[in-house]
Write a protein that holds these residues in place. Structure first.
Motif, PDB file in Angstrom:
ATOM      1  N   ASN A 159       0.807  -1.203   0.000  1.00  0.00           N
ATOM      2  CA  ASN A 159       0.000   0.000   0.000  1.00  0.00           C
ATOM      3  C   ASN A 159       0.849   1.266   0.000  1.00  0.00           C
ATOM      4  O   ASN A 159       0.357   2.350   0.279  1.00  0.00           O
ATOM      5  CB  ASN A 159      -0.911   0.026   1.243  1.00  0.00           C
ATOM      6  CG  ASN A 159      -2.010  -0.998   1.138  1.00  0.00           C
ATOM      7  OD1 ASN A 159      -2.515  -1.243   0.059  1.00  0.00           O
ATOM      8  ND2 ASN A 159      -2.379  -1.600   2.259  1.00  0.00           N
ATOM      9  N   SER A 197      -3.728  -7.147   2.700  1.00  0.00           N
ATOM     10  CA  SER A 197      -3.277  -5.854   2.167  1.00  0.00           C
ATOM     11  C   SER A 197      -3.487  -4.719   3.159  1.00  0.00           C
ATOM     12  O   SER A 197      -3.169  -3.569   2.850  1.00  0.00           O
ATOM     13  CB  SER A 197      -4.030  -5.538   0.866  1.00  0.00           C
ATOM     14  OG  SER A 197      -3.770  -6.505  -0.131  1.00  0.00           O
ATOM     15  N   GLN A 250      -7.111  -0.622  -3.204  1.00  0.00           N
ATOM     16  CA  GLN A 250      -5.665  -0.870  -3.137  1.00  0.00           C
ATOM     17  C   GLN A 250      -4.874   0.405  -3.427  1.00  0.00           C
ATOM     18  O   GLN A 250      -3.843   0.672  -2.803  1.00  0.00           O
ATOM     19  CB  GLN A 250      -5.270  -1.962  -4.158  1.00  0.00           C
ATOM     20  CG  GLN A 250      -5.702  -3.357  -3.787  1.00  0.00           C
ATOM     21  CD  GLN A 250      -4.702  -4.060  -2.887  1.00  0.00           C
ATOM     22  OE1 GLN A 250      -3.703  -3.478  -2.483  1.00  0.00           O
ATOM     23  NE2 GLN A 250      -4.974  -5.305  -2.558  1.00  0.00           N
TER      24      GLN A 250
END
Length: 426
Positions: free
Chosen positions: A25, A121, A96
């Motif tokens: 990220n 994530s 994302q």
């Protein structure tokens, strides 16, 4: 509408830029996750001063519902809610990039099978009220939005598939697959393009119902352990043999000729008696003027109901939100009895709140009641990242079982070998 009045215990979530990078990220200076204080179940939810929320939900009827919820929420709490149309399947991918950049929605809708990848994530915060949701929501909806023992989602709908039938062709709804097969044989005339039964025979999403009903499974430990794979177990093989029987006795077409569009068209034209499909097909058949009904999947020859896959639609809180408390309050508000009943009225989707299962509006809807009954036997699709690798090898195995009359055990053994190789490479 029930109000949740609990006392707030502050949990400060400060993650470093390096941690963002490890979750793929890093945007070179973007926001860090959880820039506010995530609420816990111990304190009253007091929204952040000046909070305003951006919410992603699919367009169409789901978007119409979301806008209604936003309007009611603003009236109740004075917090503006902006709706942006982003399909629930696309939202995790969009977050994302938009999440770390500070452009993502504070609250967004997503399907539960994306949960594992969203967590890995670092994109979402957990649901701070697991006990409340465990007590008041269908077990499948909680299992589907829980990962590694932690609840993340705020469930909004549960959907599964069932047996569609043409009331003009079917005089008695079959209670077992044996009964359905006999009826389907009598209604099949390939030369006249008329068929007793169809389904997407290479789509594991549907075929799992046979395998699970015979005791097969995808992953071990309630679909959480990818090191144990049950796709070639005794139960899975029995399910594949039922699929093979349907081809040999009822539907003598190749996989390539049984597409979703083909069977939908035949059903609309009154040339198909039975079809396994989901609630997404209801509106189209109604518009086509088909006199149809929906029933739970017929029982297997072991006396058990097929365990269809269920999909759980839920709201999730962006870990990069500036307003985690206001976001939590909105997610709770949207999943209240009043708002979920409104969602059913607008979208026809089954609400996952157990208190609504006895609601007359839902019970008196013949089609919704059938899906709801099947949902009692449904199993949430696995939400761990390894599930992504299941679809392709299983489609190949089911295709050769159907088209080539291949030995089910050997075909499924090959699929499991391929899946294990895929998992090891990651």
């Amino acid at each position: 509408m029930k109000r949740l009045l609990n006392v707030m215990l502050v949990v400060v979530l400060v993650l470093s830029i390096a941690a963002c990078s490890s979750g793929n990220n890093d945007t070179g200076g973007g926001n860090t996750p959880a820039s506010g204080e995530q609420p816990s179940a111990d304190q009253q939810l007091t929204p952040e001063e000046g909070a305003e929320l951006l919410v992603w939900e699919s367009e169409g009827l789901e978007g119409e519902w979301l806008q209604y919820v936003g309007e009611q929420f603003e009236k109740e709490y004075g917090i503006p809610v902006k709706y942006e149309a982003v399909t629930h399947a696309d939202a995790p991918g969009k977050l994302q990039t938009d999440g770390p950049a500070g452009l993502g929605a504070d609250v967004f809708a997503a399907p539960h099978d994306h949960l594992g990848s969203m967590i890995s994530s670092g994109l979402i915060l957990e649901n701070s009220f697991p006990e409340e949701y465990n007590n008041e929501f269908l077990r499948a909806s909680i299992d589907g939005t829980t990962y590694d023992g932690t609840l993340y989602g705020f469930p909004t709908a549960i959907e599964t598939y069932a047996l569609f039938y043409n009331k003009d062709l079917v005089k008695k709804v079959p209670e077992t697959f044996d009964e359905m097969i006999e009826q389907a044989k009598a209604l099949t005339n390939v030369q006249e393009n008329k068929y007793g039964f169809m389904m997407e025979a290479a789509n594991f999403y549907y075929i799992y119902s046979f395998m699970g009903g015979y005791g097969g499974y995808v992953f071990g430990e309630n679909n959480t352990n990818p090191e144990e794979i049950g796709l070639n177990s005794e139960g899975a093989v029995k399910g594949a043999k039922l699929l093979q029987r349907l081809h040999n006795e009822v539907l003598p077409l190749k996989i390539e000729d049984i597409t979703y569009d083909v069977k939908n068209s035949l059903f609309d034209e009154g040339k198909l008696a039975f079809d396994i499909n989901g609630p997404w097909a209801v509106a189209g058949h109604r518009d086509a003027g088909v006199n149809f009904g929906v029933a739970p999947l017929p029982k297997l020859d072991n006396g058990k109901s097929p365990t269809s896959f269920s999909g759980i639609r839920a709201l999730y809180i962006n870990s990069y939100t500036k307003y985690p408390v206001a976001s939590t309050l909105f997610a709770q508000f949207a999943t209240s009895e009043e708002m979920l009943l409104k969602r059913f009225e607008i979208t026809g989707q089954i609400p996952p709140r157990t208190s609504l299962l006895e609601n007359e509006t839902i019970k008196n809807d013949e089609i919704s009641a059938a899906f709801l009954e099947q949902a009692q036997h449904a199993v949430p699709m696995p939400n761990i990242p390894e599930m992504v690798g299941v679809w392709e090898p299983m489609a190949a195995a089911l295709t050769t079982i159907w088209n080539d009359n291949a030995d089910p055990q050997q075909a499924l053994d090959n699929a499991v070998t391929q899946l294990k190789e895929t998992i090891q490479q990651k």
